[in-house]
Each structure stands twice: as structure tokens, then as C-alpha cells.
Write an enzyme that holds these catalytic residues in place. Structure first.
Site, PDB file in Angstrom:
ATOM      1  N   ILE A  21       2.537  -1.714  -1.239  1.00 16.82           N
ATOM      2  CA  ILE A  21       1.903  -0.495  -2.078  1.00 16.82           C
ATOM      3  C   ILE A  21       1.906  -1.808  -3.452  1.00 16.82           C
ATOM      4  CG2 ILE A  21       0.881   0.970  -3.876  1.00 16.82           C
ATOM      5  CD1 ILE A  21       0.963   2.654  -1.045  1.00 16.82           C
ATOM      6  N   ASP A  63      19.733  -0.309  -5.697  1.00 18.88           N
ATOM      7  CA  ASP A  63      19.330   1.087  -5.325  1.00 18.88           C
ATOM      8  C   ASP A  63      19.429   1.694  -6.210  1.00 18.88           C
ATOM      9  OD1 ASP A  63      20.485   3.150  -3.338  1.00 18.88           O
ATOM     10  OD2 ASP A  63      21.446   1.587  -2.138  1.00 18.88           O
ATOM     11  N   ILE A  91       9.127   3.939  -4.636  1.00 18.36           N
ATOM     12  CA  ILE A  91       9.857   4.226  -3.713  1.00 18.36           C
ATOM     13  C   ILE A  91       9.579   4.857  -2.880  1.00 18.36           C
ATOM     14  CG2 ILE A  91      12.566   4.326  -4.111  1.00 18.36           C
ATOM     15  CD1 ILE A  91      11.978   1.871  -6.078  1.00 18.36           C
ATOM     16  N   ALA A  94      12.721   8.670   3.564  1.00 22.15           N
ATOM     17  CA  ALA A  94      13.171  10.009   3.901  1.00 22.15           C
ATOM     18  C   ALA A  94      13.875   9.392   6.127  1.00 22.15           C
ATOM     19  CB  ALA A  94      12.087  10.945   4.954  1.00 22.15           C
ATOM     20  N   TYR A 156       4.079  15.149   7.815  1.00 23.02           N
ATOM     21  CA  TYR A 156       4.844  14.074   6.254  1.00 23.02           C
ATOM     22  C   TYR A 156       6.229  15.096   6.062  1.00 23.02           C
ATOM     23  CZ  TYR A 156       4.394  11.822   2.387  1.00 23.02           C
ATOM     24  OH  TYR A 156       4.095  10.463   1.120  1.00 23.02           O
ATOM     25  N   LYS A 163       7.329  14.801  -2.514  1.00 18.82           N
ATOM     26  CA  LYS A 163       6.000  14.743  -3.105  1.00 18.82           C
ATOM     27  C   LYS A 163       5.844  15.503  -4.078  1.00 18.82           C
ATOM     28  CE  LYS A 163       5.462  10.333  -1.975  1.00 18.82           C
ATOM     29  NZ  LYS A 163       6.851   9.237  -2.751  1.00 18.82           N
ATOM     30  N   VAL A 192      -1.731   4.134   3.724  1.00 24.10           N
ATOM     31  CA  VAL A 192      -1.719   2.627   3.860  1.00 24.10           C
ATOM     32  C   VAL A 192      -0.274   1.588   4.480  1.00 24.10           C
ATOM     33  CG1 VAL A 192      -2.091   0.323   3.209  1.00 24.10           C
ATOM     34  CG2 VAL A 192      -2.981   2.088   1.690  1.00 24.10           C
TER      35      VAL A 192
HETATM   36  N1  NAD Z   1       1.361   3.970   2.126  1.00 22.64           N
HETATM   37  C1  NAD Z   1       1.143   4.659   2.671  1.00 22.64           C
HETATM   38  O1  NAD Z   1       0.153   5.300   2.778  1.00 22.64           O
HETATM   39  C2  NAD Z   1       1.243   5.910   1.250  1.00 22.64           C
HETATM   40  C3  NAD Z   1       0.031   6.934   0.202  1.00 22.64           C
HETATM   41  C4  NAD Z   1       0.755   7.536  -0.851  1.00 22.64           C
HETATM   42  C5  NAD Z   1       2.086   7.130  -0.960  1.00 22.64           C
HETATM   43  N2  NAD Z   1       2.727   6.212  -1.067  1.00 22.64           N
HETATM   44  C6  NAD Z   1       3.919   5.995  -1.277  1.00 22.64           C
HETATM   45  O2  NAD Z   1       4.496   4.855  -2.211  1.00 22.64           O
HETATM   46  C7  NAD Z   1       5.522   4.512  -2.292  1.00 22.64           C
HETATM   47  C8  NAD Z   1       5.710   2.894  -1.824  1.00 22.64           C
HETATM   48  O3  NAD Z   1       5.562   2.773  -0.487  1.00 22.64           O
HETATM   49  P1  NAD Z   1       5.079   1.570   0.823  1.00 22.64           P
HETATM   50  O4  NAD Z   1       4.147   2.818   1.079  1.00 22.64           O
HETATM   51  O5  NAD Z   1       4.775   0.999  -0.121  1.00 22.64           O
HETATM   52  O6  NAD Z   1       6.315   1.663   1.691  1.00 22.64           O
HETATM   53  P2  NAD Z   1       7.277   0.032   1.449  1.00 22.64           P
HETATM   54  O7  NAD Z   1       8.054   0.465   2.284  1.00 22.64           O
HETATM   55  O8  NAD Z   1       6.056  -1.450   1.585  1.00 22.64           O
HETATM   56  O9  NAD Z   1       7.406   0.277   0.252  1.00 22.64           O
HETATM   57  C9  NAD Z   1       8.734   1.657  -0.021  1.00 22.64           C
HETATM   58  C10 NAD Z   1      10.106   0.308  -0.579  1.00 22.64           C
HETATM   59  O10 NAD Z   1      11.496   1.609  -0.830  1.00 22.64           O
HETATM   60  C11 NAD Z   1      12.338   0.815  -0.736  1.00 22.64           C
HETATM   61  N3  NAD Z   1      13.276   1.721  -0.732  1.00 22.64           N
HETATM   62  C12 NAD Z   1      13.777   2.779  -0.269  1.00 22.64           C
HETATM   63  N4  NAD Z   1      14.821   3.194  -0.424  1.00 22.64           N
HETATM   64  C13 NAD Z   1      15.543   2.636  -1.523  1.00 22.64           C
HETATM   65  C14 NAD Z   1      16.497   2.681  -2.058  1.00 22.64           C
HETATM   66  N5  NAD Z   1      17.677   3.821  -2.304  1.00 22.64           N
HETATM   67  N6  NAD Z   1      17.116   1.587  -3.435  1.00 22.64           N
HETATM   68  C15 NAD Z   1      15.159   1.324  -3.789  1.00 22.64           C
HETATM   69  N7  NAD Z   1      14.506   0.624  -2.992  1.00 22.64           N
HETATM   70  C16 NAD Z   1      14.627   1.422  -2.124  1.00 22.64           C
HETATM   71  C17 NAD Z   1      12.020   0.413   0.477  1.00 22.64           C
HETATM   72  O11 NAD Z   1      12.960  -1.282   0.241  1.00 22.64           O
HETATM   73  C18 NAD Z   1      10.828  -0.361  -0.188  1.00 22.64           C
HETATM   74  O12 NAD Z   1      10.606  -2.080  -0.964  1.00 22.64           O
HETATM   75  C19 NAD Z   1       6.660   5.585  -1.575  1.00 22.64           C
HETATM   76  O13 NAD Z   1       6.489   5.868  -2.995  1.00 22.64           O
HETATM   77  C20 NAD Z   1       5.393   5.566  -0.632  1.00 22.64           C
HETATM   78  O14 NAD Z   1       5.375   7.274  -0.479  1.00 22.64           O
HETATM   79  C21 NAD Z   1       2.705   5.345   0.384  1.00 22.64           C
END
Ligand code: NAD
Length: 254
Positions: A21, A63, A91, A94, A156, A163, A192
Site C-alpha cells: 500500500i 526498524d 507498517i 503480528a 484478523y 488497529k 488488498v
Molecule cells: N493489505 C491490506 O488489505 C490492508 C488493509 C488495511 C490496512 N492495511 C495496513 O496497511 C499497512 C501496510 O501493509 P501492506 O498491506 O501494504 O503490507 P506490506 O507487507 O507491503 O507492508 C508492511 C510493511 O511493514 C513493514 N514492517 C513490519 N515490521 C516492521 C518493523 N519492525 N520496522 C519497520 N517496518 C516494519 C514491512 O517491512 C513492510 O514494508 C499496514 O499497516 C497494514 O495493516 C493493509
């Protein structure tokens, strides 16, 4: 190409690959003229980010589970780019057992880690950005959330609790940073298929359920989510404070 974000420097935290995202957000913001800086979690993720961005100077390790790492990253950002106009926090993490079956599978350690990385880190990012005087006046902070914060979505589980904490935290941050001219909001994105989602048990069922409930049965895209992100980083949104903005094609209505 537009110029909504011309002259703005935005820090994007959370690009793992082109499905992320955060990458959808970055792509739209770049099209709108923003100068982008990226953080990556570790060396492994740096490689895929470098392939996408192509300019190592704009990549900084961070990090978010470590205060020292956030502080060091923000020192580098300030040294290389000066002050910035916005931060996108995309970010979450879990451990596996927190994302399947019964909520009673949750463990103290897993719960703590999920809340630390997925919720507290947004506050820590804001705290050190302010401490390092990294943010310009009228800066905008945005995080990514999901409707599992208010509804009991299958598997979830702990992430839904994280969240909920993130959304509440965002409102308190909006209150306390507002006085300094910094606004804080959350984007509640529809499901997504990203790396993070594949950690959820039966994620394909979750994605199907979400798609079927979209008003036109077509899932939201990362570019659509990026459109909201660009708006929130822009001066068009200076009156939007402490809100959760849904970008899920109406899934939360149905
Ligand atoms: N994909 C979905 O359906 C969806 C829907 C709603 C919200 N989100 C939220 O969007 C955000 C991005 O997730 P995404 O779905 O694009 O997945 P993604 O896996 O592409 O991104 C998650 C990111 O979190 C980073 N991360 C995890 N632990 C970390 C740490 N300790 N330090 C630094 N970075 C860390 C990972 O490196 C990764 O870049 C998240 O908060 C997720 O919960 C996702």
C-alpha cells in the site's frame, strides 16, 4: 501528473515491494510532484526497495520496534533532506499465531509485539520527528488501518485490537500535535493482497469476502488508497484532523 504536492517532502515508511500500500501511496504522491524519502525495515527489504526507487540516497533504514533505530533514521533524514512536510506510516506486524482461529490463541508476547510494531510505532515516529524538529509547520501524518478495528473479522484477531489501539492513538496524537500545526489522520483501506495480508490464515477468503462486499464487486486498488494519501499530505486537507477515512469501495457499509 499534477502539482498537488509540489515542494513537499514526504517520508514513506513501509514499502516492502510493488504490491505494498505504501508503494501505491508513493506512486500517486510522486505523480503529484512530491519529493519522496523511504525507510526500510532491514537489509533484505532494502534490496527490493532499491529496485523500485533506484536512488540509494533516498533510502534510510528504520526498524520501528527500536527507538534508537527511529532516532538514527530521522537524524539521517534531516541531515540529507532538511525538514519534511509529511510522514506516511504503513507498517504492521503480528506473529502467525495471532492471526488465526480463536482470539484466545493470543499470547502475551505475541500481543505485545503486534501492538508495539503496529500501534505504538506510529506514536514513536511522531515523538522522535517532533523531538528532532524534523517537521515543517502544517506537516501531515497518516497511518494505515483496517475495519477489523471495529468488527470481528475472521482470523484478523490481535491485529484488529492493534488497529483499534492505533485509531485511538491517532486521535490523541491529533489533539496534542494539532497545537503545533501538525495534523494526524488514518486511512482505513479495503483488503488488498500484500505481503502483510498473506500472514493471515485463510487470507484468500478474507480477500474474496471483501471483494464481494465492494459496491461494484471490484476490490480497491493501492492507487485509490494512494489518492487519499496524496490528499491528506496536501494543503487541501488542512481541515481534516483526527479522522479515520475509509478507502474500501464501500465494504464497511455492507
Ligand atoms: N493489505 C491490506 O488489505 C490492508 C488493509 C488495511 C490496512 N492495511 C495496513 O496497511 C499497512 C501496510 O501493509 P501492506 O498491506 O501494504 O503490507 P506490506 O507487507 O507491503 O507492508 C508492511 C510493511 O511493514 C513493514 N514492517 C513490519 N515490521 C516492521 C518493523 N519492525 N520496522 C519497520 N517496518 C516494519 C514491512 O517491512 C513492510 O514494508 C499496514 O499497516 C497494514 O495493516 C493493509
Amino acid at each position: 501528473m499534477g502539482n498537488l504536492l509540489e515542494g513537499k517532502k514526504i517520508l514513506v515508511m513501509g514499502v516492502a515491494n510493488r504490491r505494498s500500500i505504501a508503494w501505491g501511496c508513493a506512486s500517486v504522491m510522486q505523480e503529484q510532484g512530491a519529493q519522496l524519502i523511504y525507510t526500510y525495515q532491514n537489509e533484505r527489504l532494502k534490496k527490493s526497495l532499491l529496485k523500485l526507487v533506484g536512488d540509494e540516497e533516498r533510502l534510510v533504514e528504520c526498524d520501528v520496534s527500536s527507538d534508537e533505530s527511529i532516532q538514527a533514521a530521522f537524524s539521517i533524514v534531516k541531515e540529507r533532506f532538511g525538514t519534511i512536510d509529511g510522514i506516511v506510516h504503513a507498517i504492521a506486524f503480528a506473529p502467525k499465531q495471532e492471526l488465526e482461529g480463536n482470539i484466545l490463541n493470543s499470547t502475551r508476547a505475541g500481543f505485545a509485539q503486534a501492538l508495539d510494531v503496529s500501534s505504538y510505532s506510529f506514536l514513536a515516529v511522531a515523538k522522535f520527528a517532533v523531538e528532532k524538529e524534523l517537521l515543517n509547520e502544517n506537516a501531515s501524518l497518516a497511518t494505515l488501518t483496517y475495519m477489523g478495528s471495529t468488527r470481528a473479522i475472521p482470523s484478523y484477531n490481535t491485529m484488529g485490537i492493534a488497529k483499534a489501539a492505533l485509531e485511538a492513538e491517532m486521535r490523541y496524537m491529533a489533539r496534542d500535535l494539532g497545537a503545533q500545526g501538525i495534523r494526524v489522520n488514518a486511512i482505513s483501506a479495503g483488503a488488498v493482497k500484500t505481503l502483510a495480508v498473506t500472514g493471515i490464515k485463510d487470507h484468500s477468503k478474507l480477500l474474496d469476502m471483501s471483494q464481494n462486499r465492494a459496491v461494484d464487486c471490484v476490490s480497491v486498488t493501492t492507487s485509490q488508497i494512494g489518492g487519499m494519501c496524496a490528499f491528506l499530505m496536501s494543503d487541501l486537507s488542512t481541515g481534516v484532523v483526527g479522522d479515520v477515512l475509509y478507502v474500501d469501495k464501500g465494504v464497511h457499509l455492507i
